[in-house]
Design a protein around this motif. Structure first.
Motif, PDB file in Angstrom:
ATOM      1  N   MET A  14       0.943  -1.221   0.129  1.00 28.54           N
ATOM      2  CA  MET A  14       0.107   0.107   0.081  1.00 28.54           C
ATOM      3  C   MET A  14       0.861   1.207   0.117  1.00 28.54           C
ATOM      4  O   MET A  14       1.679   1.226   0.774  1.00 28.54           O
ATOM      5  N   SER A  15       0.789   2.142  -0.653  1.00 26.76           N
ATOM      6  CA  SER A  15       1.300   3.462  -0.836  1.00 26.76           C
ATOM      7  C   SER A  15       1.225   4.180   0.337  1.00 26.76           C
ATOM      8  O   SER A  15       0.041   4.026   0.652  1.00 26.76           O
ATOM      9  N   ILE A  16       1.742   5.244   0.538  1.00 23.96           N
ATOM     10  CA  ILE A  16       1.798   6.253   1.471  1.00 23.96           C
ATOM     11  C   ILE A  16       0.152   6.845   1.235  1.00 23.96           C
ATOM     12  O   ILE A  16      -0.547   7.086   2.333  1.00 23.96           O
ATOM     13  N   GLU A  17       0.119   7.136   0.051  1.00 20.76           N
ATOM     14  CA  GLU A  17      -1.254   8.204  -0.361  1.00 20.76           C
ATOM     15  C   GLU A  17      -2.195   7.186   0.066  1.00 20.76           C
ATOM     16  O   GLU A  17      -3.311   7.898   0.409  1.00 20.76           O
ATOM     17  N   GLU A  18      -2.276   5.887  -0.535  1.00 25.42           N
ATOM     18  CA  GLU A  18      -3.341   4.999  -0.348  1.00 25.42           C
ATOM     19  C   GLU A  18      -3.643   5.124   1.041  1.00 25.42           C
ATOM     20  O   GLU A  18      -5.037   4.899   1.669  1.00 25.42           O
ATOM     21  N   ASN A  21      -5.116   8.082   2.620  1.00 23.75           N
ATOM     22  CA  ASN A  21      -6.614   8.078   2.251  1.00 23.75           C
ATOM     23  C   ASN A  21      -7.508   7.132   2.706  1.00 23.75           C
ATOM     24  O   ASN A  21      -8.627   7.561   3.175  1.00 23.75           O
ATOM     25  N   TYR A  22      -7.015   6.124   2.911  1.00 21.33           N
ATOM     26  CA  TYR A  22      -7.760   4.741   3.546  1.00 21.33           C
ATOM     27  C   TYR A  22      -7.937   5.109   5.091  1.00 21.33           C
ATOM     28  O   TYR A  22      -9.296   4.987   5.473  1.00 21.33           O
ATOM     29  N   ARG A  23      -7.322   5.512   5.836  1.00 18.98           N
ATOM     30  CA  ARG A  23      -7.225   6.013   7.152  1.00 18.98           C
ATOM     31  C   ARG A  23      -8.382   7.009   7.297  1.00 18.98           C
ATOM     32  O   ARG A  23      -9.113   6.800   8.241  1.00 18.98           O
ATOM     33  N   ARG A  24      -8.207   8.211   6.557  1.00 13.62           N
ATOM     34  CA  ARG A  24      -9.106   9.249   6.587  1.00 13.62           C
ATOM     35  C   ARG A  24     -10.543   8.916   6.340  1.00 13.62           C
ATOM     36  O   ARG A  24     -11.541   9.277   6.763  1.00 13.62           O
ATOM     37  N   PHE A  93      -5.199  -2.023   6.325  1.00 10.93           N
ATOM     38  CA  PHE A  93      -4.530  -0.785   5.789  1.00 10.93           C
ATOM     39  C   PHE A  93      -3.275  -0.729   6.983  1.00 10.93           C
ATOM     40  O   PHE A  93      -2.420  -0.108   6.651  1.00 10.93           O
ATOM     41  N   ILE A  94      -3.260  -1.651   7.819  1.00 12.60           N
ATOM     42  CA  ILE A  94      -2.107  -1.651   9.037  1.00 12.60           C
ATOM     43  C   ILE A  94      -1.367  -3.024   8.998  1.00 12.60           C
ATOM     44  O   ILE A  94      -2.360  -4.106   8.496  1.00 12.60           O
TER      45      ILE A  94
END
Length: 111
Positions: A14-18, A21-24, A93-94
């Protein structure tokens, strides 16, 4: 007042941006949709800054959540809603093997 600090890395692939975004956009709404989340007094997500360094950060994010006391924190984290609706989403995501959790009591030195 107590604070729980949770630091973790993003899921592999998972990219930093993905990740951010997923987290938010996905995970935060899941958390704050359950009634037990109303016990959170303050909630902050911190991300490492992109600065000149040869060393990669140990974590991709750190979450801080404040509660009136440990009982209020437990009402959230030990609730059926958290266990069935929020916690299962973490794997999306983690990197669960990277999670570090610390429950603290703050001593404010300068404000």
């Amino acid at each position: 007042m107590i604070k729980v600090i949770i630091a973790f890395k993003r899921r592999q692939g998972m990219s930093i941006e993905e990740f951010r975004n997923y987290r938010r956009d996905v995970h935060a709404p899941l958390l704050f949709a359950i009634p037990e989340a109303k016990k959170i007094r303050r909630f902050v997500i911190s991300y490492p800054m992109d600065y000149a360094s040869s060393e990669l950060p140990r974590f991709d994010a750190m979450v801080e959540a404040w509660f009136d006391n440990a009982e209020e924190m437990d009402k959230l984290f030990l609730s059926d809603n958290f266990a069935t609706r929020v916690d299962p989403d973490h794997v999306n995501f983690i990197d669960l093997s990277s999670v570090v959790r610390l429950v603290t009591e703050e001593l404010i030195v300068v404000e």
